[in-house]
Design a protein around this motif. Sequence first.
Motif, short mmCIF file in Angstrom:
data_model
loop_
_atom_site.label_atom_id
_atom_site.label_comp_id
_atom_site.label_asym_id
_atom_site.label_seq_id
_atom_site.Cartn_x
_atom_site.Cartn_y
_atom_site.Cartn_z
N SER A 190 10.63 -2.91 -8.71
CA SER A 190 11.28 -3.40 -7.28
C SER A 190 12.44 -2.56 -6.71
O SER A 190 12.41 -2.23 -5.68
CB SER A 190 11.68 -4.99 -7.69
OG SER A 190 10.86 -5.93 -7.89
N PHE A 191 13.29 -2.27 -7.45
CA PHE A 191 14.41 -1.45 -7.32
C PHE A 191 14.19 0.02 -6.66
O PHE A 191 14.48 0.42 -5.73
CB PHE A 191 15.39 -1.24 -8.46
CG PHE A 191 16.65 -0.47 -8.02
CD1 PHE A 191 17.76 -0.95 -7.44
CD2 PHE A 191 16.58 0.89 -8.69
CE1 PHE A 191 18.81 -0.17 -7.11
CE2 PHE A 191 17.75 1.50 -8.03
CZ PHE A 191 18.71 1.10 -7.61
N THR A 192 13.15 0.57 -7.31
CA THR A 192 12.43 1.81 -7.00
C THR A 192 11.75 1.84 -5.59
O THR A 192 11.90 2.67 -4.78
CB THR A 192 11.45 2.52 -8.04
OG1 THR A 192 12.15 2.20 -9.40
CG2 THR A 192 10.93 3.57 -7.73
N ALA A 193 11.10 0.65 -5.37
CA ALA A 193 10.31 0.52 -4.04
C ALA A 193 11.41 0.04 -2.88
O ALA A 193 11.29 0.82 -1.79
CB ALA A 193 9.49 -0.74 -4.06
N PHE A 194 12.35 -0.57 -3.11
CA PHE A 194 13.25 -0.68 -2.17
C PHE A 194 14.25 0.53 -1.81
O PHE A 194 14.41 0.74 -0.77
CB PHE A 194 14.44 -1.83 -2.77
CG PHE A 194 15.72 -2.27 -1.91
CD1 PHE A 194 15.48 -2.77 -0.61
CD2 PHE A 194 16.77 -1.46 -2.11
CE1 PHE A 194 16.43 -3.09 0.09
CE2 PHE A 194 17.97 -1.62 -1.19
CZ PHE A 194 17.79 -2.58 -0.24
N SER A 195 14.45 1.21 -2.74
CA SER A 195 15.05 2.67 -2.56
C SER A 195 14.51 3.32 -1.61
O SER A 195 14.92 4.25 -0.66
CB SER A 195 15.32 3.30 -4.05
OG SER A 195 16.15 2.34 -4.80
N ARG A 196 13.12 3.59 -1.90
CA ARG A 196 12.05 4.56 -1.07
C ARG A 196 12.28 3.99 0.33
O ARG A 196 12.06 4.75 1.25
CB ARG A 196 10.92 4.23 -1.65
CG ARG A 196 10.77 5.28 -3.01
CD ARG A 196 9.25 5.22 -3.37
NE ARG A 196 9.28 6.01 -4.74
CZ ARG A 196 8.19 6.11 -5.54
NH1 ARG A 196 6.83 5.57 -4.96
NH2 ARG A 196 8.05 6.89 -6.39
N GLU A 197 12.17 2.82 0.71
CA GLU A 197 11.96 1.97 2.06
C GLU A 197 13.43 2.39 2.82
O GLU A 197 13.31 2.73 4.01
CB GLU A 197 11.96 0.69 2.10
CG GLU A 197 10.43 0.25 1.52
CD GLU A 197 10.04 -1.38 1.45
OE1 GLU A 197 11.25 -1.99 1.81
OE2 GLU A 197 9.04 -1.59 1.23
N GLY A 198 14.71 2.18 2.08
CA GLY A 198 15.96 2.45 2.72
C GLY A 198 16.00 4.07 3.15
O GLY A 198 16.92 4.27 3.62
#
Length: 301
Positions: free
Chosen positions: A258-266
């Motif tokens: 989840s942390f990896t996916a959030f980093s990519r969107e931002g």
Amino acid sequence: MRELGLVLLCLLRISRKGVQCNGWSVHVPSDVTGELGKMVILPCTFTHPYKTFDRALTAIWRIKEPYNGTVIFKCVSQSSSELCRTAISHKNKYKLLGNPRHKDLSIRVDNLTWSDSERYFCRVELAGDIQDKYESRNGIKLHVIAAPRIINITVSSSRDHTFQARCTAEGEPAPALSWTGPPYSNLSSTSSSGHRVTKELRSLSHDGKYTCTAVNSHGRAEGAVYFYKFRASDSSSFMVLIFVPLGIKVVILLVILSFTAFSREGSPSAPPSLARPQQPECTYENCDRRHSQSRPSGAAR
């Protein structure tokens, strides 16, 4: 003629029985003791009937039996030389210490092993018109001794799903073995072979440290082994032990994803200046007409 016969009879007794006769004799101890891994000296002195002797002399040592035993050492001293050149030294472990010219055939045996526990016989041969030979008949018995040493200690299971501890030790005299530790069954067995002894403790049922002690007149040695028998509890507890750690690992993995996916969107998009402009698709005539329309009216075509 009678005197000659007596001399020959005396020499025959010398060669076969080692009895002192007519100035001949061999002096050796009946027993010698040496420690395993170290060296030992085998003494041997002799006498002969000659006041002086300046011809070839040969010194020989045998094992197992006199006269026909295996030769383990041999040296030859030529003429009146004080040097006795070694001709045979089995495994290079036998060294002459004495001086045969001084009636001393003593040798040193290095790095004693169990196989060196044998009976040893010394022999002297004097060259002449009639070669004189004299050999000790009873010889020297070499005893190799050793303090106890634990060479193996294990725990194993058998086909009936019982466990046993086994201890093997060596020493000379053969050591006495004993087990100590948690309460255990009296089921045990002991076997021995020469200087080696094995004691097995059967039907182990209590967890803990089991100690094997080996003792003889030269010392003692100890060795220990730890025994822990796996005991499964009820099925529910067993399932908890299995799945709780697994569930924790799954939760950690989901948090990381989840942390990896959030980093990519931002993360910001690339600036427009870096985008490559798309070239118009057209035929040659259309492109030529479009370019002509964009030229100033006063420009020559």
